[in-house]
Design a protein around this motif. Structure first.
Motif, PDB file in Angstrom:
ATOM      1  N   UNK A 155      47.647  57.823  32.135  1.00  0.00           N
ATOM      2  CA  UNK A 155      48.999  57.737  31.563  1.00  0.00           C
ATOM      3  C   UNK A 155      49.273  56.334  31.046  1.00  0.00           C
ATOM      4  N   UNK A 156      48.870  55.327  31.795  1.00  0.00           N
ATOM      5  CA  UNK A 156      49.071  53.935  31.356  1.00  0.00           C
ATOM      6  C   UNK A 156      48.266  53.650  30.092  1.00  0.00           C
ATOM      7  N   UNK A 157      47.041  54.144  30.038  1.00  0.00           N
ATOM      8  CA  UNK A 157      46.211  53.950  28.843  1.00  0.00           C
ATOM      9  C   UNK A 157      46.855  54.629  27.637  1.00  0.00           C
ATOM     10  N   UNK A 158      47.344  55.839  27.829  1.00  0.00           N
ATOM     11  CA  UNK A 158      48.003  56.575  26.744  1.00  0.00           C
ATOM     12  C   UNK A 158      49.247  55.837  26.241  1.00  0.00           C
ATOM     13  N   UNK A 159      49.962  55.178  27.146  1.00  0.00           N
ATOM     14  CA  UNK A 159      51.173  54.444  26.774  1.00  0.00           C
ATOM     15  C   UNK A 159      50.875  53.029  26.265  1.00  0.00           C
ATOM     16  N   UNK A 160      49.606  52.611  26.324  1.00  0.00           N
ATOM     17  CA  UNK A 160      49.226  51.284  25.839  1.00  0.00           C
ATOM     18  C   UNK A 160      49.592  50.156  26.788  1.00  0.00           C
ATOM     19  N   UNK A 161      49.616  50.443  28.069  1.00  0.00           N
ATOM     20  CA  UNK A 161      49.989  49.445  29.074  1.00  0.00           C
ATOM     21  C   UNK A 161      48.722  48.898  29.725  1.00  0.00           C
ATOM     22  N   UNK A 162      48.620  47.594  29.811  1.00  0.00           N
ATOM     23  CA  UNK A 162      47.562  46.985  30.602  1.00  0.00           C
ATOM     24  C   UNK A 162      47.979  47.057  32.065  1.00  0.00           C
ATOM     25  N   UNK A 163      47.013  47.285  32.950  1.00  0.00           N
ATOM     26  CA  UNK A 163      47.339  47.502  34.358  1.00  0.00           C
ATOM     27  C   UNK A 163      46.505  46.586  35.242  1.00  0.00           C
ATOM     28  N   UNK A 164      47.154  46.005  36.224  1.00  0.00           N
ATOM     29  CA  UNK A 164      46.485  45.218  37.250  1.00  0.00           C
ATOM     30  C   UNK A 164      46.895  45.828  38.587  1.00  0.00           C
ATOM     31  N   UNK A 165      45.903  46.433  39.269  1.00  0.00           N
ATOM     32  CA  UNK A 165      46.188  47.146  40.513  1.00  0.00           C
ATOM     33  C   UNK A 165      45.390  46.526  41.655  1.00  0.00           C
ATOM     34  N   UNK A 166      46.073  46.305  42.751  1.00  0.00           N
ATOM     35  CA  UNK A 166      45.405  45.814  43.963  1.00  0.00           C
ATOM     36  C   UNK A 166      44.638  46.985  44.574  1.00  0.00           C
ATOM     37  N   UNK A 167      43.400  46.732  44.959  1.00  0.00           N
ATOM     38  CA  UNK A 167      42.586  47.773  45.574  1.00  0.00           C
ATOM     39  C   UNK A 167      42.377  47.470  47.055  1.00  0.00           C
ATOM     40  N   UNK A 168      42.130  48.512  47.830  1.00  0.00           N
ATOM     41  CA  UNK A 168      41.794  48.328  49.241  1.00  0.00           C
ATOM     42  C   UNK A 168      40.464  47.600  49.332  1.00  0.00           C
ATOM     43  N   UNK A 169      40.293  46.812  50.370  1.00  0.00           N
ATOM     44  CA  UNK A 169      39.071  46.017  50.504  1.00  0.00           C
ATOM     45  C   UNK A 169      37.829  46.888  50.696  1.00  0.00           C
ATOM     46  N   UNK A 170      37.976  48.103  51.188  1.00  0.00           N
ATOM     47  CA  UNK A 170      36.819  48.974  51.390  1.00  0.00           C
ATOM     48  C   UNK A 170      36.650  50.006  50.271  1.00  0.00           C
ATOM     49  N   UNK A 171      37.385  49.830  49.181  1.00  0.00           N
ATOM     50  CA  UNK A 171      37.292  50.766  48.051  1.00  0.00           C
ATOM     51  C   UNK A 171      35.954  50.607  47.357  1.00  0.00           C
ATOM     52  N   UNK A 172      35.291  51.707  47.036  1.00  0.00           N
ATOM     53  CA  UNK A 172      34.009  51.686  46.339  1.00  0.00           C
ATOM     54  C   UNK A 172      34.226  52.199  44.912  1.00  0.00           C
ATOM     55  N   UNK A 173      33.666  51.470  43.963  1.00  0.00           N
ATOM     56  CA  UNK A 173      33.748  51.854  42.566  1.00  0.00           C
ATOM     57  C   UNK A 173      32.356  52.242  42.088  1.00  0.00           C
ATOM     58  N   UNK A 174      32.263  53.332  41.351  1.00  0.00           N
ATOM     59  CA  UNK A 174      30.985  53.824  40.876  1.00  0.00           C
ATOM     60  C   UNK A 174      30.980  53.888  39.353  1.00  0.00           C
ATOM     61  N   UNK A 175      29.824  53.651  38.785  1.00  0.00           N
ATOM     62  CA  UNK A 175      29.675  53.847  37.349  1.00  0.00           C
ATOM     63  C   UNK A 175      29.534  55.312  37.059  1.00  0.00           C
ATOM     64  N   UNK A 176      29.947  55.707  35.876  1.00  0.00           N
ATOM     65  CA  UNK A 176      29.777  57.087  35.450  1.00  0.00           C
ATOM     66  C   UNK A 176      28.285  57.336  35.283  1.00  0.00           C
ATOM     67  N   UNK A 177      27.789  58.419  35.817  1.00  0.00           N
ATOM     68  CA  UNK A 177      26.355  58.716  35.693  1.00  0.00           C
ATOM     69  C   UNK A 177      26.059  59.239  34.295  1.00  0.00           C
ATOM     70  N   UNK A 178      24.843  59.078  33.880  1.00  0.00           N
ATOM     71  CA  UNK A 178      24.437  59.518  32.545  1.00  0.00           C
ATOM     72  C   UNK A 178      24.522  58.386  31.561  1.00  0.00           C
ATOM     73  N   UNK A 179      25.057  58.649  30.391  1.00  0.00           N
ATOM     74  CA  UNK A 179      25.136  57.632  29.313  1.00  0.00           C
ATOM     75  C   UNK A 179      25.976  56.520  29.763  1.00  0.00           C
TER      76      UNK A 179
END
Length: 161
Positions: A137-161
């Motif tokens: 929704x933020x991307x659609x509205x053109x808003x840049x976002x800065x969000x605090x994440x939990x210290x144990x949050x894991x981020x993964x790359x999209x698999x494939x291309x």
């Protein structure tokens, strides 16, 4: 006078337009605005006749065995000050109905607010706003976002291309 109050309606959209325009009047038009969103709980455990109370998280209660209570939640959009301060300009505040989530209400608030700002905005949000629906929704509205994440949050790359 009581009849007028009983039958009167506040034009919330017009009021919000005037309020936002007033808050932004002294700010440079070329610079992005820093705004934030936050959901706040208000405990109302003894208000048995209050409508639409839900289960809410309440931390740091001295007598609470469990950090839950009954009450209301509100979603607040704020214009952050340029200099560090505890004072903010409240752009919008909505009660979060028990049938909706804070994310859904925040998205609706942004959809109504962003056209009124008429300039780029950077949104600061807490960790529970880091959902795909909110970020899309933020991307659609053109808003840049800065969000605090939990210290144990894991981020993964999209698999494939």
């Amino acid at each position: 006078m009581y009849q007028a109050l009983d039958h009167g309606r506040i034009q919330t959209e017009a009021l919000q337009q005037i309020w936002v325009k007033t808050l932004l009047a002294d700010l440079p038009a070329a610079e992005p605005l820093w705004i934030s969103v936050n959901a706040t709980s208000i405990a109302r455990p003894d208000a048995h006749t209050s409508q639409a109370r839900g289960i809410i998280h309440v931390s740091n209660l001295p007598r609470a065995a469990k950090p839950i209570s009954v009450g209301w939640q509100f979603s607040t959009m704020m214009l952050l000050p340029e200099a560090a301060s505890s004072w903010v300009g409240i752009l919008d505040q909505q009660r979060i109905p028990t049938a909706q989530t804070a994310i859904e209400v925040a998205i609706a608030q942004l959809q109504a607010l962003i056209p009124l700002l008429q300039r780029p905005a950077i949104l600061l949000a807490d960790r529970w706003y880091a959902t795909s629906a909110f970020l899309r929704a933020c991307q659609h509205l053109g808003i840049q976002v800065l969000i605090r994440l939990k210290s144990n949050r894991r981020l993964y790359r999209r698999s494939g291309n």
